[in-house]
Scaffold this motif. Sequence first.
Motif, PDB file in Angstrom:
ATOM      1  N   GLU A 208      44.760  79.358 -75.439  1.00  0.00           N
ATOM      2  CA  GLU A 208      45.513  78.101 -75.473  1.00  0.00           C
ATOM      3  C   GLU A 208      45.211  77.311 -76.736  1.00  0.00           C
ATOM      4  N   MET A 209      43.944  77.293 -77.151  1.00  0.00           N
ATOM      5  CA  MET A 209      43.558  76.554 -78.348  1.00  0.00           C
ATOM      6  C   MET A 209      44.160  77.197 -79.598  1.00  0.00           C
ATOM      7  N   ILE A 210      44.196  78.513 -79.639  1.00  0.00           N
ATOM      8  CA  ILE A 210      44.768  79.201 -80.799  1.00  0.00           C
ATOM      9  C   ILE A 210      46.287  79.037 -80.818  1.00  0.00           C
ATOM     10  N   ALA A 211      46.906  78.994 -79.647  1.00  0.00           N
ATOM     11  CA  ALA A 211      48.347  78.725 -79.594  1.00  0.00           C
ATOM     12  C   ALA A 211      48.653  77.320 -80.117  1.00  0.00           C
ATOM     13  N   LEU A 212      47.807  76.345 -79.775  1.00  0.00           N
ATOM     14  CA  LEU A 212      47.985  74.978 -80.284  1.00  0.00           C
ATOM     15  C   LEU A 212      47.795  74.954 -81.800  1.00  0.00           C
ATOM     16  N   HIS A 213      46.809  75.702 -82.286  1.00  0.00           N
ATOM     17  CA  HIS A 213      46.601  75.810 -83.731  1.00  0.00           C
ATOM     18  C   HIS A 213      47.857  76.361 -84.403  1.00  0.00           C
ATOM     19  N   ARG A 214      48.445  77.409 -83.834  1.00  0.00           N
ATOM     20  CA  ARG A 214      49.647  78.009 -84.399  1.00  0.00           C
ATOM     21  C   ARG A 214      50.782  76.981 -84.480  1.00  0.00           C
ATOM     22  N   LYS A 215      50.941  76.193 -83.435  1.00  0.00           N
ATOM     23  CA  LYS A 215      52.005  75.182 -83.405  1.00  0.00           C
ATOM     24  C   LYS A 215      51.824  74.177 -84.536  1.00  0.00           C
ATOM     25  N   SER A 225      50.645  83.248 -88.421  1.00  0.00           N
ATOM     26  CA  SER A 225      49.634  84.266 -88.162  1.00  0.00           C
ATOM     27  C   SER A 225      48.761  84.481 -89.386  1.00  0.00           C
ATOM     28  N   GLY A 226      47.787  85.382 -89.212  1.00  0.00           N
ATOM     29  CA  GLY A 226      46.924  85.747 -90.330  1.00  0.00           C
ATOM     30  C   GLY A 226      45.644  84.961 -90.411  1.00  0.00           C
ATOM     31  N   TYR A 227      45.299  84.200 -89.374  1.00  0.00           N
ATOM     32  CA  TYR A 227      44.090  83.376 -89.396  1.00  0.00           C
ATOM     33  C   TYR A 227      42.905  84.142 -88.827  1.00  0.00           C
TER      34      TYR A 227
END
Length: 362
Positions: A208-215, A225-227
Amino acid sequence: MIPAPEVRLGVLLTTNRHGQQSDAEVFARALAIAERAEESGIDDLWVTEHHFSEASISSSALTLAAFLLGRTRRIRVGTAVTLLPLHSPVHVAEQAALLDQLSGGRFHLGVGRGMPLIDYEVIGGGGKYWHGGMGEDLELVLRAWQGEVSGRSELYSFPPVTTLPRPRERSGPPVHVAGGSAATISMAAERGLPLLLFFDKDAEAKAEMIALHRKHAVAAGHPASGYDHAFALFAHVTDDGDEAERLMRDRARHLVESAQLARFMTGAPRKPGSAAQRAAAIDSVAEGLLDTQPVGGVETCVDRIVHHILTSGAGRVLCQIESVGTAPGALRNLERLTTEVFPTVRERVSRAWPERDGRGSS
């Protein structure tokens, strides 16, 4: 499909004191692990920063990282984390660039603000830096690597300067941002920087945190992507279920007591729990660790590391391997991880990722 990140398996050296160990014994254990990790093909070493704590005795992540970079030739070394608002961000930028140059590019800078502890009154500039300094500190570090930097704010006011040495790349060494809140995740994403997540988040919370980062990254004009997102886990191979429970209960006790008994800075909201509340918190944390961490038999360790990687989409793993407390025990654990667990983790992730639809990754 969102591309799968490269899997990197490393060791987190926490320099925790177990029992009545001396400072010399704690650091001897850390050095022995670092040397064995270099020999065994581990990808990374990560080191921590703590102040005024009898339990965790590394007072400078940058200094310890520098020492380990000098004692090794291949392995990458990072800070997890440098408490950035506690220090001059321009000086941190200088030191990170120096380590980047001297190590041939093997240094990673992990940054965070930590807890609102007395550290900010004794070493730093006070509570205002803990509350509001992280974003500005990070910006000053990144600007210092790119050229002339100056400060014109309530927190930092200084004339233009150009720091030396310059980092190997204009963007500087790799940076990870320890994220625990939506604001910090947004701060990292808006600068195109990856996250560093810790033991308190299960695989689903990490996703969930990585999805928020993507947003936030996409909204700021950065790629989706690519992080190189990273996360820490306790990792210990044992064929004895009782030992697994004992190790995680001991780590739960350390985590709870370190938080509840820490000296907070003046004005920081704090409600110390009673002995009964502390015991209940230890039980709850221990149960969570036993349910989520790769501690137990080989298959359990493999399954849980793979689950965290595939579910979250983060490929860089920081394994805390010192739960047993002794150098011989930690080295035996490291050997079992590198020979019995990590090869299977890499193989299973490699097979599974092409079948993923990209959800939860970044």
